[in-house]
Design a protein around this motif. Structure first.
Motif, PDB file in Angstrom:
ATOM      1  N   PRO A 153       0.784  -1.241   0.000  1.00  0.00           N
ATOM      2  CA  PRO A 153       0.000   0.000   0.000  1.00  0.00           C
ATOM      3  C   PRO A 153       0.815   1.290   0.000  1.00  0.00           C
ATOM      4  N   PRO A 154       1.907   1.410   0.792  1.00  0.00           N
ATOM      5  CA  PRO A 154       2.665   2.666   0.726  1.00  0.00           C
ATOM      6  C   PRO A 154       3.252   2.946  -0.655  1.00  0.00           C
ATOM      7  N   ASP A 155       3.711   1.879  -1.331  1.00  0.00           N
ATOM      8  CA  ASP A 155       4.287   2.053  -2.660  1.00  0.00           C
ATOM      9  C   ASP A 155       3.198   2.315  -3.697  1.00  0.00           C
ATOM     10  N   LEU A 156       2.044   1.665  -3.528  1.00  0.00           N
ATOM     11  CA  LEU A 156       0.919   1.934  -4.419  1.00  0.00           C
ATOM     12  C   LEU A 156       0.450   3.372  -4.256  1.00  0.00           C
ATOM     13  N   ILE A 182       0.021   6.155  -7.169  1.00  0.00           N
ATOM     14  CA  ILE A 182      -1.235   6.872  -7.377  1.00  0.00           C
ATOM     15  C   ILE A 182      -1.025   8.374  -7.269  1.00  0.00           C
ATOM     16  N   HIS A 183      -0.139   8.782  -6.378  1.00  0.00           N
ATOM     17  CA  HIS A 183       0.137  10.213  -6.220  1.00  0.00           C
ATOM     18  C   HIS A 183       0.640  10.836  -7.518  1.00  0.00           C
ATOM     19  N   ASP A 184       1.374  10.068  -8.323  1.00  0.00           N
ATOM     20  CA  ASP A 184       1.940  10.599  -9.565  1.00  0.00           C
ATOM     21  C   ASP A 184       0.909  10.736 -10.674  1.00  0.00           C
ATOM     22  N   LEU A 204      -5.032   5.424   1.375  1.00  0.00           N
ATOM     23  CA  LEU A 204      -5.370   6.766   1.843  1.00  0.00           C
ATOM     24  C   LEU A 204      -4.542   7.167   3.060  1.00  0.00           C
ATOM     25  N   GLU A 205      -4.211   6.197   3.904  1.00  0.00           N
ATOM     26  CA  GLU A 205      -3.399   6.504   5.076  1.00  0.00           C
ATOM     27  C   GLU A 205      -1.983   6.945   4.702  1.00  0.00           C
ATOM     28  N   GLU A 206      -1.558   6.644   3.470  1.00  0.00           N
ATOM     29  CA  GLU A 206      -0.194   6.960   3.035  1.00  0.00           C
ATOM     30  C   GLU A 206      -0.112   8.168   2.108  1.00  0.00           C
ATOM     31  N   LEU A 207      -1.243   8.648   1.619  1.00  0.00           N
ATOM     32  CA  LEU A 207      -1.234   9.738   0.647  1.00  0.00           C
ATOM     33  C   LEU A 207      -1.148  11.106   1.322  1.00  0.00           C
ATOM     34  N   PRO A 208      -0.637  12.116   0.600  1.00  0.00           N
ATOM     35  CA  PRO A 208      -0.703  13.488   1.114  1.00  0.00           C
ATOM     36  C   PRO A 208      -2.156  13.926   1.306  1.00  0.00           C
TER      37      PRO A 208
END
Length: 427
Positions: free
Chosen positions: A187-190, A194-196, A218-222
């Motif tokens: 998930p953190p790498d996904l 997704i952020h890009d 969602l927990e890892e995204l800005p």
């Protein structure tokens, strides 16, 4: 004239090495230009988006790639470590072209099709050009959850010139081929991938992810990205996603929404889940109460060490949360009965599995009050060399636990997920 052909779906995930054989990172996407002067002789690959240690993506110009062969990519060894930022006129093959609805020429017929892969050929001059598109005949399905379903329809490998629609943003895309290319990502790498993507594509990928995975992402995204995704979702699904998130992360998301929207989402959640979040919303975000999770590992004193170890070894358990087990009087859900003490996971590993946890309690770790400031929490973690700390009310009932990752989220700048790891340029 082509000298070498590579399909992008097979390229994604390959290790990237420098000339000495040291691994630089992994290929996650290919950056191309589909229009304009650079693409006058056909769509041109201009570089690779490479994931390097630290879960960040950097841009490696195709001119610095010396070899793509035998399941690996070799570069000149000179890599700019600044975060990759997509520019106007650039397209990500995996992120944006996979699953796109297009029209292809098949003899005299013009047929609808969906892009599943793209081939790029190295020219004799060293350039890489997109030359072939692997498509599946038929209309694209609307984005939906349940990605890895069987796809139906005849497949074709056609010249890129026979494909119309690569440049246009058409109807909503599915994300089947994209996530198959990213299936090895945690998930953190996904989240980094997704952020890009563009806001539109992020929303389409979110529609395709299952609830648990999307909650983890969602927990890892800005903050901006996750708010954009949450507000795009249907209200009922947004509530399901919030339920699947850690209560402190869900609270952070909800706190940025208008009160009437907060209440609408909370009303759709399970009462127990909503109660935890309502309680967290009452605390200031820079206090122990605002930082804590309401779901630490809690046991009664009669529970065995084996039972404690079984709880902390669960795959979904966050490492910082799993570092301390809290022992309380009933009830064993927050707010609990009186907190008796805690046990570090290292102590659990040193003792006999049949022993009760109540016999090895550490009572020297004082809990902090929910109103304790961020500075107080930080000093307490540093003093005890801990990665988690109990939070208790004046009656000694456990309310939750603050973990070091939550503290770091508040200490670091708001844009820390997006800022450069190093001030240096090339390394």
């Amino acid at each position: 004239m082509s000298t070498h052909r590579v399909f992008v779906a097979r390229l994604a995930g390959l290790s990237v090495f420098d000339p000495l054989g040291d691994e630089v990172g992994r290929v996650r996407d290919v950056v191309v230009t589909l229009t304009g002067r650079a693409a006058s002789h056909g769509p041109r690959a201009i570089g690779l988006a490479v994931e390097v240690p630290g879960r960040r993506r950097v841009f490696v110009p195709i001119t610095r790639v010396t070899s793509i062969d035998a399941g690996q990519v070799i570069t000149t060894g000179l890599v700019n470590m600044r975060r990759f930022e997509q520019r106007a006129g650039e397209t990500l093959v995996v992120g944006e072209l996979f699953d796109r609805q297009v029209t292809v020429s098949d003899g005299d017929d013009r047929l609808p099709a969906v892009v599943e892969d793209v081939a790029m050929d190295q020219q004799r001059g060293g350039d890489w050009r997109l030359t072939k598109v692997f498509v599946r005949k038929g209309r694209a399905e609307a984005p939906r959850r349940g990605l890895l379903r069987r796809r139906r329809g005849e497949t074709l490998l056609v010249d890129v010139e026979a494909v119309d629609g690569l440049q246009e943003q058409g109807p909503p895309q599915a994300a089947t081929a994209l996530l198959e290319a990213y299936e090895d990502l945690k998930p953190p790498d996904l989240a980094e991938a997704i952020h890009d993507l563009s806001a539109k594509r992020r929303a389409e990928v979110a529609d395709a992810l299952d609830d648990e995975t999307l909650a983890d992402v969602l927990e890892e995204l800005p903050d901006d990205d996750r708010m954009q995704i949450l507000t795009h979702l249907a209200t009922e699904r947004a509530a399901d996603i919030l339920e699947a998130m850690q209560p402190d992360d869900a609270t952070d998301l909800l706190s940025d929404l208008p009160e009437e929207v907060q209440e609408e989402l909370l009303a759709l959640m399970e009462p127990d889940e909503a109660a935890d979040i309502r309680r967290l919303l009452t605390y200031d975000e820079n206090t122990a109460g605002g930082l804590m999770t309401t779901e630490p590992v809690i046991l009664g004193p009669e529970a065995s060490i084996a039972e404690a170890l079984a709880l902390v070894r669960r795959e979904e358990m966050h490492p910082a949360t799993a570092s301390l087990v809290y022992v309380t009087r009933p009830p064993h859900e927050t707010p609990t009965g009186r907190l008796l003490g805690s046990i570090h996971i290292q102590r659990l590993l040193r003792e006999a599995p049949h022993q009760p946890v109540g016999s090895i309690l550490d009572t020297d770790i004082d809990p902090v009050a929910p109103g304790a400031s961020l500075g107080v929490v930080t000093r307490a973690l540093a003093t005890y060399n801990l990665v988690a700390l109990p939070v208790a009310d004046p009656e000694g009932r456990l309310l939750g636990a603050v973990t070091v990752d939550d503290v770091l989220d508040h200490i670091l700048p708001d844009d820390w997920r997006e800022s450069d790891l190093t001030e240096a340029g090339d390394v």
